[in-house]
Design a protein around this motif. Sequence first.
Motif, PDB file in Angstrom:
ATOM      1  N   VAL A 194      -4.939   7.940   0.645  1.00 25.00           N
ATOM      2  CA  VAL A 194      -4.438   6.950   1.602  1.00 25.00           C
ATOM      3  C   VAL A 194      -3.094   7.414   2.146  1.00 25.00           C
ATOM      4  O   VAL A 194      -2.849   7.418   3.360  1.00 25.00           O
ATOM      5  CB  VAL A 194      -4.295   5.558   0.940  1.00 25.00           C
ATOM      6  CG1 VAL A 194      -3.507   4.613   1.855  1.00 25.00           C
ATOM      7  CG2 VAL A 194      -5.658   4.960   0.632  1.00 25.00           C
ATOM      8  N   GLU A 195      -2.203   7.816   1.256  1.00 26.38           N
ATOM      9  CA  GLU A 195      -0.863   8.247   1.657  1.00 26.38           C
ATOM     10  C   GLU A 195      -0.930   9.471   2.565  1.00 26.38           C
ATOM     11  O   GLU A 195      -0.236   9.535   3.598  1.00 26.38           O
ATOM     12  CB  GLU A 195      -0.049   8.553   0.401  1.00 26.38           C
ATOM     13  CG  GLU A 195       1.442   8.597   0.612  1.00 26.38           C
ATOM     14  CD  GLU A 195       2.180   8.641  -0.723  1.00 26.38           C
ATOM     15  OE1 GLU A 195       2.965   7.719  -0.976  1.00 26.38           O
ATOM     16  OE2 GLU A 195       1.968   9.608  -1.490  1.00 26.38           O
ATOM     17  N   ASP A 196      -1.764  10.451   2.220  1.00 30.07           N
ATOM     18  CA  ASP A 196      -1.899  11.645   3.048  1.00 30.07           C
ATOM     19  C   ASP A 196      -2.540  11.325   4.393  1.00 30.07           C
ATOM     20  O   ASP A 196      -2.176  11.908   5.423  1.00 30.07           O
ATOM     21  CB  ASP A 196      -2.728  12.707   2.318  1.00 30.07           C
ATOM     22  CG  ASP A 196      -1.925  13.430   1.234  1.00 30.07           C
ATOM     23  OD1 ASP A 196      -0.714  13.158   1.115  1.00 30.07           O
ATOM     24  OD2 ASP A 196      -2.526  14.237   0.504  1.00 30.07           O
ATOM     25  N   ALA A 197      -3.502  10.405   4.403  1.00 22.99           N
ATOM     26  CA  ALA A 197      -4.170  10.040   5.655  1.00 22.99           C
ATOM     27  C   ALA A 197      -3.218   9.321   6.602  1.00 22.99           C
ATOM     28  O   ALA A 197      -3.276   9.515   7.820  1.00 22.99           O
ATOM     29  CB  ALA A 197      -5.388   9.166   5.362  1.00 22.99           C
ATOM     30  N   VAL A 198      -2.337   8.494   6.065  1.00 26.18           N
ATOM     31  CA  VAL A 198      -1.324   7.845   6.897  1.00 26.18           C
ATOM     32  C   VAL A 198      -0.374   8.894   7.471  1.00 26.18           C
ATOM     33  O   VAL A 198      -0.042   8.884   8.665  1.00 26.18           O
ATOM     34  CB  VAL A 198      -0.541   6.786   6.086  1.00 26.18           C
ATOM     35  CG1 VAL A 198       0.669   6.293   6.871  1.00 26.18           C
ATOM     36  CG2 VAL A 198      -1.447   5.608   5.730  1.00 26.18           C
ATOM     37  N   ARG A 199       0.056   9.829   6.630  1.00 26.29           N
ATOM     38  CA  ARG A 199       0.955  10.893   7.089  1.00 26.29           C
ATOM     39  C   ARG A 199       0.289  11.728   8.184  1.00 26.29           C
ATOM     40  O   ARG A 199       0.967  12.173   9.129  1.00 26.29           O
ATOM     41  CB  ARG A 199       1.343  11.777   5.909  1.00 26.29           C
ATOM     42  CG  ARG A 199       2.276  12.919   6.289  1.00 26.29           C
ATOM     43  CD  ARG A 199       2.734  13.719   5.071  1.00 26.29           C
ATOM     44  NE  ARG A 199       3.666  12.939   4.261  1.00 26.29           N
ATOM     45  CZ  ARG A 199       3.389  12.475   3.051  1.00 26.29           C
ATOM     46  NH1 ARG A 199       2.191  12.706   2.511  1.00 26.29           N
ATOM     47  NH2 ARG A 199       4.279  11.794   2.373  1.00 26.29           N
TER      48      ARG A 199
END
Length: 335
Positions: A194-199
């Motif tokens: 999730v964090e990488d996809a937002v970034r």
Amino acid sequence: MEVPAIRERIEAAERAGLSRYAAFAADSRGRGRPEEPCPIRTGYQRDRDRVLHCKAFRRLMHKTQVFLSPESDHYRTRLTHTLEVSQIARTIARGLRLNEDLTEAIALGHDLGHTPFGHAGERALDEVSPFGFQHAVQSVRVAEKLENGGRGLNLSLEVLDGFLHHGTSSGPACTLEGRVVRYADKIAYLNHDVEDAVRAGVIEPGGLPWDVQYSLGRTKSQRITTLVVSLIENSSDDIRMDPAIQKGYDSLRAFMFQSVYINPAAKGEEEKAEGIVKRLFEYFLRQPGELPEEYRRICEEEGAARAACDYISGMSDRYAVSVFESLFIPRSWGI
């Protein structure tokens, strides 16, 4: 104090302090090759150290987690994923009074057999290999056969079982520690992805479904805490979550598969990656003499397909690209 008493004291502390459902190091089913016990470490501590120091573990730092060849240093790799799994798994094991050493050994080694380019590489090898390919099975093979000059790491059977059964498609591990790692793996990748996809701009900040945010939390830390606490509070003779939290977890997983794991914006380069893996396999299947010496020995014993799979699956992303370029891209030359 005599040195052998150190290990015995640790084993006695396990008996006194761990849950009756824990896997005690002194009760291990043993190893493929019997060996003298370490005077200081329990068997599971020794397994953890062997995984940590092996070549396959070091290569994880240059293997894709989700996003291929990211320009930023902040995206996860297979190694950072492994470390996050280990941390989450140990927290759960400690809360349940299970064997942290066994849990850590399984967590650190569960992806030793993963291919370059993440699951794109795994799919490619699975399609071209005559016997299929699953990274969990390959993790066991790395530990039993490929490391240490063909002698393997000689890990405890409980650790190998944890490697084999950490995936969704396999049955449950024989120990609760192995089942903890299976949950920790999913908790880690769903939340850090999730964090990488937002970034990466694939999903919007705060873009998770409302029911996920309501049941699990709005931040990565809140979601991980909710899931870990639920596992600790609801597990005893097996590892399970509260039904309401399980529903939120299932909703998060479904959202991530739809929005990230099969999203062309996130996976646009995977077709190229699969092509690299398939071309390499076809080449070494036809030209096994071009394999490094250790894999030529495997070819003689088990065939070219097995040797090619072992060689390619062990490559890092950058090394796979380098080998591909050396084989198929013309070099510059001058007169």
